[in-house]
Motif scaffolding. Structure first.
Motif, short mmCIF file in Angstrom:
data_model
loop_
_atom_site.label_atom_id
_atom_site.label_comp_id
_atom_site.label_asym_id
_atom_site.label_seq_id
_atom_site.Cartn_x
_atom_site.Cartn_y
_atom_site.Cartn_z
N UNK A 132 -9.41 40.86 -8.75
CA UNK A 132 -8.80 42.16 -9.04
C UNK A 132 -8.22 42.18 -10.45
N UNK A 133 -7.60 41.07 -10.86
CA UNK A 133 -7.02 40.99 -12.20
C UNK A 133 -8.11 41.11 -13.27
N UNK A 134 -9.24 40.43 -13.05
CA UNK A 134 -10.32 40.49 -14.04
C UNK A 134 -10.98 41.86 -14.07
N UNK A 135 -11.11 42.49 -12.90
CA UNK A 135 -11.65 43.85 -12.87
C UNK A 135 -10.73 44.80 -13.62
N UNK A 136 -9.44 44.65 -13.37
CA UNK A 136 -8.47 45.50 -14.06
C UNK A 136 -8.50 45.24 -15.56
N UNK A 137 -8.67 43.97 -15.95
CA UNK A 137 -8.75 43.62 -17.37
C UNK A 137 -9.96 44.28 -18.03
N UNK A 138 -11.12 44.22 -17.34
CA UNK A 138 -12.32 44.83 -17.88
C UNK A 138 -12.24 46.35 -17.93
N UNK A 139 -11.62 46.92 -16.88
CA UNK A 139 -11.44 48.38 -16.88
C UNK A 139 -10.52 48.80 -18.02
#
Length: 301
Positions: A50-57
């Motif tokens: 979730x953290x990496x998805x949020x980072x990419x978003x």
């Protein structure tokens, strides 16, 4: 002085009994450590995804921009002079002027046009424009409205639906992550509580004898709390090691699967201190709370 020595002896007794219980309950301790470590690994893995998805978003959203087209009646000098007015607007991060010639060149490159029909088009078929990047994508609509009020701006072009989609997806991921973490923590607490309860059954008679001899509840409780802390700390260490290995494996798989960097992964070395701290805190809380929930019943003898 005597009180200090007594406290020192008590502390040694607590630690010794805690280790004795931890080692003596062999299979049960192993089961508790395995379960807590597995729950930490699942919780940590989902949270890191979730953290990496949020980072990419967030990275994609930070690169989001919109275009403001200049009125055709303005001269080149008047068109370029608008930049300072746009830069003064709140939430505008960067403003880039794109001339008619640059717009035409970019357009021909995008369609890969090579024939003379396209290349002979005059620059005047296109308009001067500004590429505008914002600080907060959530305020994109109000920023566009402010830009449209600038004298000389004919119209704007922005993918508002795409921006709102990014925001909604990020919010949904955050809600799911928090919900799943909460559920897994409750499950972990329940499992370790029942695991320690099984271990405590073998010492029920010992607790009753200690109560009859005048031992306080705190004195009886402390070895079990130490045992719970040991379970939590060992689980946190194992979970952290497995998390590091799994994260590194994921990084290698993604690196070999993509020839271009479409996905940006946050290095684990950057996250390691925070992940370690969270695992230790959660492990201690689960172990100690599970022990307290269990031993409370057996102190009422």
């Amino acid at each position: 002085m005597k009180r200090t020595k007594r406290r020192s002896r008590n502390f040694g007794y607590y630690v010794r009994e805690g280790f004795r219980g931890f080692i003596g309950h062999g299979f049960m301790s192993l089961a508790a450590v395995t379960i807590i470590a597995a729950c930490l690994l699942v919780t940590g893995s989902f949270s890191l995804v979730a953290l990496n998805i949020d980072y990419n978003l967030t990275k994609l959203m930070s690169e989001n921009e919109f275009l403001a087209y200049v009125d055709e009646t303005l001269t080149d000098e008047e068109a370029m002079a608008m930049k300072s007015d746009i830069e003064r607007i709140d939430n505008v991060a960067e403003v880039t002027f794109i001339s008619r010639a640059e717009a035409k060149s970019s357009y021909l490159e995008s369609i890969e046009a090579e024939d003379d029909l396209y290349n002979s088009l005059p620059d005047s078929v296109l308009r001067h424009r500004y590429s505008i990047r914002v600080d907060d994508i959530g305020r994109l609509t109000e920023t566009i409205a402010a830009v449209e009020k600038v004298s000389g701006v004919a119209e704007t072009n922005a993918a508002i639906d795409v921006a709102n989609g990014f925001i909604n997806l990020r919010n949904a991921i955050a809600v799911v992550a928090v919900g799943l973490v909460g559920v897994l923590l409750i499950v972990s607490l329940f499992i370790v509580s029942n695991t320690i309860k099984l271990a405590t059954l073998s010492r029920q008679q010992e607790i009753a004898i200690m109560k009859m001899c005048g031992a306080t509840n705190g004195f009886i409780r402390m070895p079990f709390l130490v045992e719970g802390m040991l379970l939590g700390l060992l689980s946190a260490g194992i979970g952290f090691g497995l998390q590091w290995g799994l994260y590194s494996l994921m990084l290698k798989v993604l690196g070999s699967a993509t020839s271009i960097q479409l996905i940006h992964i946050v290095p684990f070395t950057t996250l390691a201190p925070f992940v370690c701290l969270v695992f230790v805190v959660i492990g201690l809380l689960v172990g100690v709370c599970g022990s307290m929930m269990t031993i409370r019943k057996y102190l009422q003898v």
